[in-house]
Write an enzyme that holds these catalytic residues in place. Structure first.
Site, PDB file in Angstrom:
ATOM      1  N   CYS A   1      -9.753   6.308   7.184  1.00  0.00           N
ATOM      2  CA  CYS A   1     -10.544   6.894   8.266  1.00  0.00           C
ATOM      3  C   CYS A   1     -11.482   7.991   7.770  1.00  0.00           C
ATOM      4  O   CYS A   1     -11.161   8.714   6.829  1.00  0.00           O
ATOM      5  CB  CYS A   1      -9.621   7.495   9.306  1.00  0.00           C
ATOM      6  SG  CYS A   1      -8.460   6.332   9.985  1.00  0.00           S
TER       7      CYS A   1
ATOM      8  N   ARG B   1     -14.666   3.758   1.492  1.00  0.00           N
ATOM      9  CA  ARG B   1     -13.238   4.075   1.537  1.00  0.00           C
ATOM     10  C   ARG B   1     -12.427   3.025   2.286  1.00  0.00           C
ATOM     11  O   ARG B   1     -11.208   3.069   2.265  1.00  0.00           O
ATOM     12  CB  ARG B   1     -13.046   5.415   2.242  1.00  0.00           C
ATOM     13  CG  ARG B   1     -13.566   6.538   1.417  1.00  0.00           C
ATOM     14  CD  ARG B   1     -13.534   7.814   2.190  1.00  0.00           C
ATOM     15  NE  ARG B   1     -13.646   8.913   1.270  1.00  0.00           N
ATOM     16  CZ  ARG B   1     -12.821   9.932   1.230  1.00  0.00           C
ATOM     17  NH1 ARG B   1     -11.830  10.005   2.070  1.00  0.00           N
ATOM     18  NH2 ARG B   1     -12.984  10.888   0.361  1.00  0.00           N
TER      19      ARG B   1
ATOM     20  N   TRP C   1      -9.389   3.136  10.087  1.00  0.00           N
ATOM     21  CA  TRP C   1      -8.543   2.194   9.351  1.00  0.00           C
ATOM     22  C   TRP C   1      -7.262   2.117  10.172  1.00  0.00           C
ATOM     23  O   TRP C   1      -6.518   3.091  10.258  1.00  0.00           O
ATOM     24  CB  TRP C   1      -8.291   2.731   7.948  1.00  0.00           C
ATOM     25  CG  TRP C   1      -7.567   1.795   7.041  1.00  0.00           C
ATOM     26  CD1 TRP C   1      -8.104   0.752   6.342  1.00  0.00           C
ATOM     27  CD2 TRP C   1      -6.175   1.829   6.706  1.00  0.00           C
ATOM     28  NE1 TRP C   1      -7.124   0.129   5.600  1.00  0.00           N
ATOM     29  CE2 TRP C   1      -5.931   0.776   5.807  1.00  0.00           C
ATOM     30  CE3 TRP C   1      -5.108   2.645   7.085  1.00  0.00           C
ATOM     31  CZ2 TRP C   1      -4.681   0.510   5.277  1.00  0.00           C
ATOM     32  CZ3 TRP C   1      -3.853   2.385   6.561  1.00  0.00           C
ATOM     33  CH2 TRP C   1      -3.652   1.324   5.658  1.00  0.00           C
TER      34      TRP C   1
ATOM     35  N   ASN D   1      -8.288  11.439  12.165  1.00  0.00           N
ATOM     36  CA  ASN D   1      -7.712  10.838  10.955  1.00  0.00           C
ATOM     37  C   ASN D   1      -6.256  11.268  10.888  1.00  0.00           C
ATOM     38  O   ASN D   1      -5.951  12.437  11.136  1.00  0.00           O
ATOM     39  CB  ASN D   1      -8.390  11.369   9.682  1.00  0.00           C
ATOM     40  CG  ASN D   1      -9.813  10.895   9.530  1.00  0.00           C
ATOM     41  OD1 ASN D   1     -10.300  10.116  10.328  1.00  0.00           O
ATOM     42  ND2 ASN D   1     -10.480  11.387   8.500  1.00  0.00           N
ATOM     43  N   GLY D   2      -5.373  10.359  10.493  1.00  0.00           N
ATOM     44  CA  GLY D   2      -3.968  10.749  10.328  1.00  0.00           C
ATOM     45  C   GLY D   2      -3.070  10.008  11.299  1.00  0.00           C
ATOM     46  O   GLY D   2      -3.485   9.039  11.946  1.00  0.00           O
TER      47      GLY D   2
ATOM     48  N   GLU E   1       0.050  -2.353 -14.120  1.00  0.00           N
ATOM     49  CA  GLU E   1      -1.294  -2.107 -13.609  1.00  0.00           C
ATOM     50  C   GLU E   1      -2.089  -3.419 -13.529  1.00  0.00           C
ATOM     51  O   GLU E   1      -2.829  -3.643 -12.568  1.00  0.00           O
ATOM     52  CB  GLU E   1      -2.001  -1.076 -14.509  1.00  0.00           C
ATOM     53  CG  GLU E   1      -3.480  -0.833 -14.229  1.00  0.00           C
ATOM     54  CD  GLU E   1      -3.805  -0.296 -12.843  1.00  0.00           C
ATOM     55  OE1 GLU E   1      -2.878   0.003 -12.069  1.00  0.00           O
ATOM     56  OE2 GLU E   1      -4.998  -0.189 -12.523  1.00  0.00           O
TER      57      GLU E   1
ATOM     58  N   LYS F   1      -3.681  -4.899 -10.092  1.00  0.00           N
ATOM     59  CA  LYS F   1      -5.101  -5.250  -9.945  1.00  0.00           C
ATOM     60  C   LYS F   1      -5.237  -6.665  -9.400  1.00  0.00           C
ATOM     61  O   LYS F   1      -6.012  -6.908  -8.493  1.00  0.00           O
ATOM     62  CB  LYS F   1      -5.843  -5.159 -11.289  1.00  0.00           C
ATOM     63  CG  LYS F   1      -6.097  -3.783 -11.841  1.00  0.00           C
ATOM     64  CD  LYS F   1      -7.148  -2.971 -11.123  1.00  0.00           C
ATOM     65  CE  LYS F   1      -6.576  -2.147 -10.022  1.00  0.00           C
ATOM     66  NZ  LYS F   1      -6.048  -0.881 -10.293  1.00  0.00           N
TER      67      LYS F   1
ATOM     68  N   GLU G   1      -4.115  -6.890  -5.675  1.00  0.00           N
ATOM     69  CA  GLU G   1      -4.996  -6.148  -4.761  1.00  0.00           C
ATOM     70  C   GLU G   1      -6.251  -6.925  -4.386  1.00  0.00           C
ATOM     71  O   GLU G   1      -6.643  -6.934  -3.230  1.00  0.00           O
ATOM     72  CB  GLU G   1      -5.478  -4.858  -5.443  1.00  0.00           C
ATOM     73  CG  GLU G   1      -4.604  -3.654  -5.242  1.00  0.00           C
ATOM     74  CD  GLU G   1      -5.271  -2.386  -5.761  1.00  0.00           C
ATOM     75  OE1 GLU G   1      -5.644  -2.344  -6.947  1.00  0.00           O
ATOM     76  OE2 GLU G   1      -5.415  -1.444  -4.980  1.00  0.00           O
TER      77      GLU G   1
ATOM     78  N   HIS H   1      16.953 -11.451 -17.870  1.00  0.00           N
ATOM     79  CA  HIS H   1      17.873 -10.868 -16.885  1.00  0.00           C
ATOM     80  C   HIS H   1      17.494 -11.275 -15.460  1.00  0.00           C
ATOM     81  O   HIS H   1      17.976 -10.667 -14.507  1.00  0.00           O
ATOM     82  CB  HIS H   1      17.901  -9.341 -17.038  1.00  0.00           C
ATOM     83  CG  HIS H   1      18.381  -8.900 -18.380  1.00  0.00           C
ATOM     84  ND1 HIS H   1      19.689  -9.043 -18.775  1.00  0.00           N
ATOM     85  CD2 HIS H   1      17.730  -8.370 -19.438  1.00  0.00           C
ATOM     86  CE1 HIS H   1      19.829  -8.597 -20.018  1.00  0.00           C
ATOM     87  NE2 HIS H   1      18.642  -8.185 -20.443  1.00  0.00           N
TER      88      HIS H   1
ATOM     89  N   LYS I   1      -9.690   3.078   0.158  1.00  0.00           N
ATOM     90  CA  LYS I   1      -9.917   3.761  -1.116  1.00  0.00           C
ATOM     91  C   LYS I   1      -9.091   5.027  -1.235  1.00  0.00           C
ATOM     92  O   LYS I   1      -8.550   5.335  -2.280  1.00  0.00           O
ATOM     93  CB  LYS I   1     -11.415   4.073  -1.251  1.00  0.00           C
ATOM     94  CG  LYS I   1     -11.789   4.746  -2.564  1.00  0.00           C
ATOM     95  CD  LYS I   1     -11.555   3.800  -3.732  1.00  0.00           C
ATOM     96  CE  LYS I   1     -11.648   4.482  -5.069  1.00  0.00           C
ATOM     97  NZ  LYS I   1     -10.965   3.695  -6.115  1.00  0.00           N
TER      98      LYS I   1
END
Ligand code: M6R
Length: 605
Positions: free
Chosen positions: A2, A27, A74, A99-100, A478, A482, A485, A501, A600
């Site tokens: 947001c 974002r 968002w 926002n929040g 990582e 990637k 995502e 295992h 973002k």
């Protein structure tokens, strides 16, 4: 995530609000809106499409006003539909953006329903609008102060009321909010970036602050309701919009910017001197006996990699913890431990809360490794190291990660030197390796055509495994992050020794197994793990250092990396994984820079 923009001026402010939203677009958001005050009260336009669509609505509807607020949402509470988009109104008198997350919204909603308020949206935000409306007695500033005292959770809000046509009131708790100071006009935003072009003078509001913007000034009250003076900061760094240049996506551009970003990040490092981390760092580093690293997502993986460097180079015990877990568990604080928060944005709610939690437990020494110098994290830590990655637009972090690794390696080498574990010759050698890193990265980036060839194959898969060992295990993590995502392929990473295992059960011909194969002390062990996969018909895709003698064969596809780069090798090995994720996502036709459901900067819990 947001974003908020607000303004009080003597000119039509709509273009400033729309431009502010455009600057926050990267974002991530799923709806947007704007409201201005005119003689009849607030008027708004909202869209579940892009800001460009909102702009069209504003133009077609001749929306104009000198006082206004705007928002990118968002979705958390309630789907991304128009009714849930902000600004949210209360009885056509008050407009609010938020926002929040408000944690006690259900109780407040019942209380407000009891007072006759009708709820149109599914948002938690609507309770704030009605609550302020219910408390309004001709003074919006007072009503907001009274309302926020009843809120539990995180918020940054901007509010306007029809009876105060030249006023915007803001408040923050757990979500960032800045005031921008103009001449005869003032602004509010969740990020100073939104106000580039309108002002370079900012007040970064503190937790619990409530502010009132009018044409000729700003007043601020702190959490106790006392008038507060806050420092005005000149921030000229927020230039124009970032251009894509010859690249297809910002992610691709940012991958290719890594040599430059690392050059900028190490520009300040002529020696491994504590002063790079801020005034007093030498004393702090002498005082500590361990490190506690707190971060989320990609930043957490940079912390995991750094643990190997910190413990092997500096011999300093290092604990790395996911911020959202640390903040809620009962931990045993060690006041002699340096708390290191790592964040690209410096505004990640979980990491910020973990930092405050650690400080509350008595951790007095704190260091932020961050890409945004004006961020809350940098302001709330004793020491800081700024990575100079430049603005990262793609939701999937790339250059922020590699510059964080450079910062963390610098920290490890600095602590090693202070602890007598790095002599002059070794220091000179590591500095030389750091300076050569951009050139080494360029040779890895040159592998792109080979990686594109693999990505076609990957784009037809639904699952992938990533393997690494030692300090390359976090690099495998990582790489998997990637891929999932941006391509939406399910990917998991394991330390290669863990295969037998459990995850070996997943290996079939249909499962690509991406392997990070540096020529380090664990190479022979890793080769055995590779054989375990081959024996079960698995398809291996190996990024192998030049001198590993791992060669193409049945079920074994190899891309040859440059020669082994010693301790800095993880910084090189992550790059082909970024490219593999990027080109696989392109082949699948996803929205690479704005993957579904992600934002973002994760400013809510
Ligand atoms: O801004 P931060 O570095 O604190 O963000 C932490 C994570 O949200 C972030 O790294 C996220 O995992 C990225 N989308 C990864 O690509």
């Amino acid at each position: 995530m947001c974003g908020i923009v607000g303004a009080v001026a003597q000119r039509n402010i709509v273009s400033v609000l729309i431009e502010g939203l455009r600057r926050l677009e990267y974002r991530g958001y799923d709806s947007c809106g704007v409201a201005v005050l005119d003689a009849r009260g607030p008027t708004r336009a909202r869209s579940v499409e892009r800001v460009a669509d909102l702009e069209g609505q504003v133009r077609d509807g001749n929306l104009e006003g000198v006082t206004g607020i705007a928002h990118t949402r968002w979705a958390t509470h309630g789907a991304p539909v128009t009714d849930n988009a902000h600004p949210i109104f209360s009885r056509d008198a008050l407009a609010l953006v938020h926002n929040g997350i408000i944690e006690n919204y259900e109780g407040l909603r019942e209380m407000l329903r009891g007072k006759g308020y009708e709820f149109i949206s599914q948002t938690d935000t609507e309770v704030i609008a009605h609550l302020i409306h219910s408390l309004y007695r001709g003074d919006l500033f007072a009503a907001v102060r009274a309302a926020v005292a009843q809120l539990h959770g995180a918020y940054a809000i901007a509010v306007l009321h029809k009876d105060q046509p030249h006023t915007v009131v803001g408040a923050r708790q757990g979500s960032p909010l800045v005031v921008g100071l103009g001449e005869g006009e003032n602004f509010l935003a969740s990020d100073a970036l939104a106000l580039a072009g309108s002002t370079e003078r900012f007040i970064f509001l503190e937790e619990g602050d409530v502010c009132e913007l009018s044409l000729d000034g700003v007043r601020i009250a702190d959490r106790q309701g006392e008038a507060a003076q806050r420092e005005v900061r000149q921030v000229a760094a927020y230039g124009g919009a970032v251009e894509l240049g010859p690249y297809r996506h910002f992610m691709q551009k940012e991958i290719f910017e890594q040599p430059r970003a690392i050059t900028d990040t190490i520009a300040q490092t002529d020696a491994f001197d504590a002063s790079i981390f801020g005034e007093g760092a030498g004393q702090v580093f002498a005082d500590i006996d361990s490190l506690l690293i707190l971060a989320c997502g990609t930043s957490y993986y940079s912390g995991l990699t750094a643990k190997y460097w910190l413990e092997s180079l500096a011999r300093i015990p290092t604990q790395v913890e996911i911020a959202s877990e640390y903040r809620y568990r009962e931990s045993v604080p060690n006041p002699k431990s340096l708390v290191v928060v790592i964040s690209q944005s410096g505004e990640t709610a979980d990491t910020l809360a973990a930092l405050k939690h650690a400080q509350g437990l008595g951790h007095k020494h704190t260091l932020a490794i961050c890409n945004v110098g004006t961020s809350a994290m940098v302001r709330q830590t004793e020491l800081s190291f700024l990575t100079h990655a430049g603005r990262e637009i793609g939701v999937a972090s790339t250059k922020a990660f590699t510059t964080q690794l450079v910062a963390l390696f610098t920290l490890a080498a600095t602590l090693a030197k202070l602890r007598g574990r790095l002599n002059d010759e070794q220091e000179a050698d590591y500095l030389k390796q750091l300076r050569h890193l951009p050139a080494a990265l360029n040779s890895v980036l040159a592998l792109e055509p080979q990686i594109i060839a693999w990505s076609e194959e990957f784009s037809r898969k639904e699952h992938a495994l990533f393997l690494g060992r030692g300090m390359h295990y976090p690099i495998a993590l990582e790489g998997a992050l990637k891929l999932k995502e941006i391509s939406y392929i399910h990917a998991e990473a394991y330390p290669a020794g863990e295969l037998k295992h459990g995850p070996l059960a997943l290996v079939t011909e249909a499962m690509p197994v991406v392997t990070v194969a540096p020529n380090d002390a664990l190479l022979e062990k890793l080769k055995s793990n590779i054989q375990e996969v081959r024996a079960r018909g698995g398809q291996l895709y190996v990024f192998a250092d030049a001198d590993t003698k791992i060669v193409n064969g049945e079920g074994l596809h190899v891309i040859r990396m440059p020669e082994h780069y010693g301790l800095l090798s993880p910084i090189l090995h992550v790059v082909p994984l970024q490219l593999l994720a990027y080109h696989t996502a392109c082949a699948r036709g996803t929205d690479v820079d704005k993957p579904r459901n992600l934002a973002k900067s994760v400013t809510v819990e």
